[in-house]
Enzyme design. Structure first.
Site, PDB file in Angstrom:
ATOM      1  CB  SER A 143       1.592   6.556   2.840  1.00  0.00           C
ATOM      2  OG  SER A 143       0.633   5.834   3.589  1.00  0.00           O
ATOM      3  NE  ARG A 144       0.150   2.667  -4.379  1.00  0.00           N
ATOM      4  CZ  ARG A 144       1.193   1.875  -4.355  1.00  0.00           C
ATOM      5  NH1 ARG A 144       1.320   1.010  -3.370  1.00  0.00           N
ATOM      6  NH2 ARG A 144       2.115   1.911  -5.283  1.00  0.00           N
ATOM      7  CB  VAL A 145      -3.407   4.512   4.062  1.00  0.00           C
ATOM      8  CG1 VAL A 145      -4.409   4.892   5.131  1.00  0.00           C
ATOM      9  CG2 VAL A 145      -3.526   3.037   3.731  1.00  0.00           C
ATOM     10  CG  ASP A 154      -1.745  -1.246   1.337  1.00  0.00           C
ATOM     11  OD1 ASP A 154      -2.328  -1.633   0.317  1.00  0.00           O
ATOM     12  OD2 ASP A 154      -1.805  -1.846   2.426  1.00  0.00           O
TER      13      ASP A 154
END
Length: 522
Positions: free
Chosen positions: A372-374, A347
């Protein structure tokens, strides 16, 4: 004549059948039968076995001297076995037995604070490990309906990560970079920062040098981190089969705690060695090689491992498993086979630049290549408010800095952006094994975003940060608690914090001016 023969055969078959029925119904005890096989050949980490026609894929096989192996290649006439112990004592002709079970490992609270190998054996001279349960090392990942969104942050204590690349509980964040750029240091600092945060940690060292593992364990012990950490170790001279099963066994241990509703952090250090060991075993087992001689299922090897990291829903206890896999790049090549595989599985990634490392910017995180894909969803409101514009400002600074190196003439706004970016870079520097608390990070980030550090000389930025942290002790307990929990501050509370920061920075600036004047007079 034929009828007579047929009648004779019928009578004989009936007699045999009656005898078998008598034996079955009598009180003669059952005799258990066990399928036995024979070792045909032994190589570096594998064995070829024949005669076990009923063995299943990944079934555990028992060799002499209590050495175990995993049935991996199930062919028509032979089985390719991955050895999990000292195979040097085996010879062709040795007997092999089926166990009827897959590879598993002991799980439970008795593992906390212990150093073990992938078979569950203690390596720390603290006695035997006592547990009640065992989990298979290969377990299916939770399905979609069992998962919850990743919204709760996992504080790393590293300012550059918590501010610019936040990690959430249940996320899989890849750490990659060349050798000796500080990848393990970031993971260990994250473990150290979980003290008193109700997060259990599992550190899995795969094929590491004994000296490196000993140093890591010493760091964890010195900072009281072993009280909530399980360390699993395979060394460079261990059989490649142990390297192969190590991350799966460590994940099963972590999943036990996750199913108890706890938050768990697992570090795989590193999956490059794991992939190389699997390639070695696959080539010895004569599996067809693909790109870079890796077998075709190398992507599945890591995807089925990392998919087990997740945030479970409340019906299943609400526990989480956060993964920090580490891989090694060669000459900053992020487009190699294994790095691209893991970037697509995880992620987000934290890229460590050898250029920044050589310049003394530690941790050497390249913000431009990291993501950070979150993102902000895994940040507390106060963090999100003070760090929202930092990444953009830092990216603009790096671009302007490149132009400035070529002697380009910059306007006043660009010069101010460069000065601001230099302070951001200076504040993102951090010593190893010194994680920052949430309150300290928010106060420093607040000073950065408001431009209060832009007038502070770069050589006293560290002193300015220390002064701000000292000033936190002068705040009211309720206000400090709000900062520590990263809750939104009211305008009045923000003004109070800003006043404290300005007072402390004024003191630092005056001290710096005095030293400069004294030095000039001399």
């Amino acid at each position: 004549m034929n009828d007579a023969n047929n009648n004779a055969l019928k009578k004989r078959y009936q007699y045999v059948f009656n005898q078998l029925e008598y034996i079955r119904e009598s009180h003669i005890p059952d005799v258990s039968l066990q399928e036995m096989g024979t070792v045909e050949s032994v190589s570096a980490g594998i064995a070829i076995v024949s005669g076990l026609f009923g063995a299943g894929f990944e079934e555990l096989l028992l060799f002499p001297n209590d050495i175990y192996g995993i049935a991996f290649n199930i062919d028509e006439h032979e089985i390719g076995v991955i050895m999990l112990g000292d195979y040097t004592a085996l010879h062709a002709g040795d007997e092999v037995k089926r166990t009827g079970r897959v590879m598993d490992i002991a799980v439970g609270n008795g593992l906390i604070g212990r150093v073990i190998d992938p078979l569950g054996n203690a390596l720390d001279a603290k006695g035997n490990i006592v547990t009640r349960e065992r989990f298979p090392i290969e377990r299916p990942a939770p399905d979609i309906m069992s998962r919850s969104p990743v919204t709760e942050p996992l504080q790393t204590g590293v300012k550059a990560l918590d501010a610019l690349l936040p990690i959430g509980r249940g996320q899989r964040e890849l750490i990659l970079g060349d050798r000796q750029t500080g990848k393990t240091a970031i993971a260990i600092d994250t473990i150290l920062n979980q003290k008193d945060k109700n997060v259990l940690c599992v550190y899995c060292a795969i094929g590491q040098k004994s000296a490196s593992v000993a140093k890591t364990i010493t760091t964890l012990q010195r900072n009281s981190a072993m009280e909530y950490t399980v360390v699993m170790v395979t060394e460079g001279n261990d059989p490649p089969g142990l390297d192969y099963i190590a991350p799966y066994a460590a994940t099963s241990i972590a999943e036990y705690f996750t199913q108890q509703g706890k938050d768990v952090l697992i570090v795989y250090d590193d999956l490059t060695q794991h992939a190389r060991s699997y390639r070695e075993l696959s080539l010895l087992l004569r599996r067809p090689p693909g790109r870079e001689a890796f077998p075709g299922d190398i992507f599945y090897l890591h995807s089925r491992l990392l998919e087990r990291s997740t945030h479970l829903n409340e019906a299943l206890g609400g526990g989480s498993l956060t993964a920090l896999p580490i891989i090694e790049t060669e000459e900053q090549n992020m487009s190699a086979y294994i790095p691209t595989n893991l970037i697509s599985i995880t992620d987000g990634q934290i890229y460590l630049s050898p250029t920044l490392f050589s310049l003394g910017v530690l941790p050497a995180i390249d913000v431009g290549k990291s993501v950070s894909r979150v993102g902000g969803k895994a940040q507390k409101p106060a963090f999100r408010k003070v760090s929202g514009a930092l990444k953009l400002a830092y990216a603009q600074f790096e671009e302007l800095e490149t132009f400035a190196r070529f002697g380009a003439r910059l306007d006043s706004d660009s010069l101010l952006a460069i000065e601001h970016g230099l302070r951001i870079r200076a504040c993102m520097k951090q010593a190893e094994s010194h994680p920052f608390s949430v309150a300290a990070q928010i106060a420093i980030l607040l000073a950065l975003t408001k431009g209060l550090l832009d007038t502070i000389p770069l050589n006293v930025i560290d002193s300015a940060q220390d002064s701000i942290i000292d000033g936190l002790g002068t705040l009211a307990p309720a206000l400090y608690e709000k900062l520590a929990s990263a809750q939104p501050l009211s305008d009045e509370e923000s003004d109070t914090v800003m006043t404290m920061i300005k007072t402390k920075l004024a003191s630092v600036a005056s001290t710096a001016d005095t030293k400069t004047t004294t030095g000039t007079e001399r």
